[in-house]
Write a protein that holds these residues in place. Structure first.
Motif, PDB file in Angstrom:
ATOM      1  N   GLU A 178       0.830  -1.213   0.000  1.00  0.00           N
ATOM      2  CA  GLU A 178       0.000   0.000   0.000  1.00  0.00           C
ATOM      3  C   GLU A 178       0.861   1.257   0.000  1.00  0.00           C
ATOM      4  O   GLU A 178       0.546   2.240  -0.686  1.00  0.00           O
ATOM      5  CB  GLU A 178      -0.948   0.014   1.192  1.00  0.00           C
ATOM      6  CG  GLU A 178      -1.884   1.216   1.171  1.00  0.00           C
ATOM      7  CD  GLU A 178      -3.095   1.065   2.071  1.00  0.00           C
ATOM      8  OE1 GLU A 178      -3.941   1.984   2.050  1.00  0.00           O
ATOM      9  OE2 GLU A 178      -3.210   0.051   2.785  1.00  0.00           O
TER      10      GLU A 178
ATOM     11  N   ARG B 190       0.518   3.976  -2.896  1.00  0.00           N
ATOM     12  CA  ARG B 190       0.183   5.365  -2.551  1.00  0.00           C
ATOM     13  C   ARG B 190       1.216   6.332  -3.117  1.00  0.00           C
ATOM     14  O   ARG B 190       0.870   7.407  -3.612  1.00  0.00           O
ATOM     15  CB  ARG B 190       0.104   5.524  -1.039  1.00  0.00           C
ATOM     16  CG  ARG B 190      -1.145   4.952  -0.409  1.00  0.00           C
ATOM     17  CD  ARG B 190      -1.239   5.394   1.040  1.00  0.00           C
ATOM     18  NE  ARG B 190      -2.395   4.822   1.698  1.00  0.00           N
ATOM     19  CZ  ARG B 190      -2.827   5.203   2.908  1.00  0.00           C
ATOM     20  NH1 ARG B 190      -2.166   6.147   3.571  1.00  0.00           N
ATOM     21  NH2 ARG B 190      -3.899   4.640   3.450  1.00  0.00           N
TER      22      ARG B 190
ATOM     23  N   ARG C  65       0.692   9.334  -5.707  1.00  0.00           N
ATOM     24  CA  ARG C  65       1.084  10.686  -5.331  1.00  0.00           C
ATOM     25  C   ARG C  65       1.936  11.333  -6.413  1.00  0.00           C
ATOM     26  O   ARG C  65       1.850  12.544  -6.647  1.00  0.00           O
ATOM     27  CB  ARG C  65       1.861  10.655  -4.006  1.00  0.00           C
ATOM     28  CG  ARG C  65       2.153  12.026  -3.417  1.00  0.00           C
ATOM     29  CD  ARG C  65       3.046  11.949  -2.204  1.00  0.00           C
ATOM     30  NE  ARG C  65       4.416  11.636  -2.561  1.00  0.00           N
ATOM     31  CZ  ARG C  65       5.299  12.536  -3.017  1.00  0.00           C
ATOM     32  NH1 ARG C  65       4.952  13.797  -3.171  1.00  0.00           N
ATOM     33  NH2 ARG C  65       6.546  12.172  -3.316  1.00  0.00           N
TER      34      ARG C  65
END
Length: 238
Positions: free
Chosen positions: A151, A155, A159
């Motif tokens: 994760e 992420r 981003r």
């Protein structure tokens, strides 16, 4: 450009063998393939590196390294300690683009995880992927702890505006524990991307001919294989 960047959630998760499997499937389909290793660490001159291992297992691929450092460290650290020039993300992108001009598929295999530094300025594999506009395939481990690292990687990709192509489990254990079996359902959720394969533990020990024959069964159709994520998860349902 036909470029796929391959990163891991950490070291020793099966990144090189996964790269070899993707390459083998593509070669079997008649595609010309190049594999680019921006920074090879921990390998002495004359020894086979990761790109060479991919070529050995997968067949007729073009293998290229941009830099090699003798100590098994992060590329920026290894470059500094060796006194050799570091690899820059722009050089990685330019080399991948050059290879893409003459190949159907270019696989760029990183070192360690997504944010491992190439140079003292903090350049990473993510920077190279952004310059290329290439999707990133994430290779993850099977067991306890993989949800967090997967994760975090996904992420960070989001981003930075990068697309996660999917997740491949780099080494599926012969005797899968409860955490590994539960992770088959949870990994695509935390990654926000599909599970695209699972390589059996010890896949890299196959002889090349056997590796190439088996590789399609380890990867989903999106990567050119026949592996069925739903059937695999059902077979190991806790």
């Amino acid at each position: 450009m036909p470029v796929l960047v391959i990163t891991g959630t950490g070291t020793e998760v099966g990144k090189t063998i996964t790269t070899a499997a993707v390459a083998a499937v593509a070669v079997a389909a008649g595609r010309s393939v190049a594999v680019l290793k921006p920074a090879q660490t921990g390998v002495a001159p004359g020894e086979q590196g990761d790109a060479g291992e991919v070529a050995r297992l997968s067949g007729a691929v073009t293998a290229r390294e941009l830099a090699r450092y003798p100590e098994p460290l992060a590329p920026a650290t290894a470059a500094r300690r060796s006194g050799l020039p570091p690899v820059r993300p722009r050089a990685v992108a330019e080399a991948a683009a050059e290879l893409a001009a003459g190949h159907d598929l270019v696989l760029v295999e990183g070192a360690g995880g997504l944010l491992v530094r190439f140079d003292e300025e903090g350049g990473t594999l993510a920077d190279a992927a952004r310059l290329l506009g290439a999707p990133v395939l994430v290779v993850a481990s099977a067991g306890l702890g993989t949800l967090n690292t997967t994760e975090l990687t996904a992420r960070e990709l989001r981003r930075q505006g990068l697309r996660t192509a999917g997740v491949v489990i780099g080494s599926w254990p012969a005797a899968a524990d409860l955490a590994s079996r539960c992770n088959l359902a949870d990994l695509p959720v935390v990654a926000g991307a599909p599970l695209l394969g699972a390589l059996p533990e010890g896949a890299g020990a196959h002889q090349p001919a056997g590796f190439r024959t088996a590789a399609p069964g380890w990867l989903a159709p999106r990567l050119g294989g026949t592996w069925d994520a739903q059937a695999f998860a059902s077979a190991f349902a806790p």
